[in-house]
Design a protein around this motif. Structure first.
Motif, short mmCIF file in Angstrom:
data_model
loop_
_atom_site.label_atom_id
_atom_site.label_comp_id
_atom_site.label_asym_id
_atom_site.label_seq_id
_atom_site.Cartn_x
_atom_site.Cartn_y
_atom_site.Cartn_z
N TYR A 1 -32.48 3.21 53.25
CA TYR A 1 -33.53 3.34 54.20
C TYR A 1 -34.12 4.72 53.91
CZ TYR A 1 -36.46 3.28 58.26
OH TYR A 1 -37.62 3.45 58.96
N ILE A 2 -32.89 5.70 54.14
CA ILE A 2 -33.40 6.91 54.25
C ILE A 2 -34.14 7.85 52.84
CG2 ILE A 2 -32.26 9.38 54.46
CD1 ILE A 2 -32.64 7.75 57.16
N LYS B 1 -36.77 17.10 51.80
CA LYS B 1 -35.56 16.45 51.98
C LYS B 1 -35.32 15.92 53.28
CE LYS B 1 -33.38 17.86 47.54
NZ LYS B 1 -34.49 17.57 46.98
N ILE B 2 -34.61 14.87 53.30
CA ILE B 2 -34.14 14.26 54.66
C ILE B 2 -32.60 14.68 54.38
CG2 ILE B 2 -33.79 12.22 56.00
CD1 ILE B 2 -36.64 11.22 55.09
N LYS B 3 -32.19 15.30 55.40
CA LYS B 3 -30.91 15.43 55.46
C LYS B 3 -30.08 15.13 56.70
CE LYS B 3 -31.13 19.51 52.25
NZ LYS B 3 -30.94 20.88 52.17
N PHE C 1 -32.68 15.34 59.83
CA PHE C 1 -33.95 15.79 59.71
C PHE C 1 -34.59 15.89 58.49
CE2 PHE C 1 -29.98 18.52 59.02
CZ PHE C 1 -30.64 19.10 58.08
N ILE C 2 -35.91 16.47 58.58
CA ILE C 2 -36.63 16.54 57.36
C ILE C 2 -36.66 18.18 57.08
CG2 ILE C 2 -39.07 16.34 56.12
CD1 ILE C 2 -39.38 13.73 58.04
N GLU C 3 -36.21 18.55 56.10
CA GLU C 3 -36.18 19.95 55.79
C GLU C 3 -37.50 20.38 54.93
OE1 GLU C 3 -32.57 22.49 55.66
OE2 GLU C 3 -32.91 22.50 53.46
N ILE C 4 -38.22 21.14 55.31
CA ILE C 4 -39.34 21.80 54.50
C ILE C 4 -39.20 23.28 54.26
CG2 ILE C 4 -41.87 22.00 54.33
CD1 ILE C 4 -42.01 19.23 55.68
N SER C 5 -39.19 23.81 52.90
CA SER C 5 -39.27 25.23 52.79
C SER C 5 -40.51 25.90 53.26
CB SER C 5 -39.13 25.54 51.28
OG SER C 5 -40.32 25.10 50.75
N PHE D 1 -37.73 19.22 60.78
CA PHE D 1 -38.50 18.47 61.47
C PHE D 1 -38.01 17.12 61.75
CE2 PHE D 1 -41.17 21.57 59.44
CZ PHE D 1 -41.93 21.99 60.27
N THR D 2 -38.51 16.25 62.50
CA THR D 2 -38.13 14.96 62.69
C THR D 2 -39.58 14.17 62.78
OG1 THR D 2 -36.78 13.43 63.56
CG2 THR D 2 -37.86 14.89 65.03
#
Length: 198
Positions: A117-118, A135-137, A145-149, A172-173
């Motif tokens: 799902y992720i 990336k979702i980590k 969380f969603i990581e964005i540079s 983010f989420t």
């Protein structure tokens, strides 16, 4: 009987070695302090007792004493059908066999399918935002969380909710990720409780 039959005596001793302290297990059951391993030991003990009873019933002097003792096959079958062969000492989600309880199986599916799902959610969000490095980590402190540079922050949609700032990235989420995280956490807790109830 044992004095006159050394072979039977030795067989009986060997079988008794496989019978646990049933009185202790019974008291743990009544106090609701039972651990999964206790139930498995109870099942093994009853099976060994039934073997012993059959062996001793061949002796005319003992058959009358043993004839009214129930075999408890129903209890053994229940334990054998419900509990894995080598249960842990806690209800950790791996005590009750797959296929024994429908609700438990559904909850386990939620957990096992969470990785897929992720990954699918990550691909969808990459496509929606156009951020290929998205990336979702997961970590134990802030959860999923969603990581964005930092270089891609101008592409972040309005519905993203900031969770944490780092030197080179923002975390983010989104409501869907938060809801799913809650579902996974709830499933884990419910699995343990349900196993204990069963």
């Amino acid at each position: 009987v044992f004095f006159n039959n050394g072979i039977l005596l030795n067989k009986t001793r060997e079988t008794l070695k496989n019978i646990s302290d049933i009185e202790r297990i019974a008291s743990r059951i009544s106090l609701k302090k039972l651990i999964p391993r206790d139930l498995k030991q109870l099942s093994i003990s009853i099976k060994n007792f039934n073997m012993l009873k059959n062996e001793l019933s061949n002796e005319p002097e003992l058959s009358d004493v043993l004839k009214d003792i129930p075999s408890l096959d129903e209890l053994v079958n229940l334990i054998e059908n419900a509990i894995v062969d080598e249960p842990s000492s806690t209800f950790n989600g791996e005590v009750i066999k797959i296929g024994f309880n429908k609700e438990l199986d559904e909850l386990r599916n939620i957990l096992s399918q969470s990785k897929d799902y992720i990954i699918k959610l990550q691909e969808r969000e990459k496509e929606k935002t156009g951020i290929n490095s998205l990336k979702i980590k997961y970590n134990q402190i802030i959860g999923y969380f969603i990581e964005i540079s930092k270089v891609n922050l101008d592409k972040v949609p309005d519905y993203y909710i900031r969770k944490q700032s780092l030197v080179g990235a923002e975390r983010f989420t989104i409501p869907e990720l938060t809801d799913y995280e809650m579902k996974i956490a709830t499933a884990s807790v419910r699995i343990s409780k349900l196993e204990e109830e069963i």
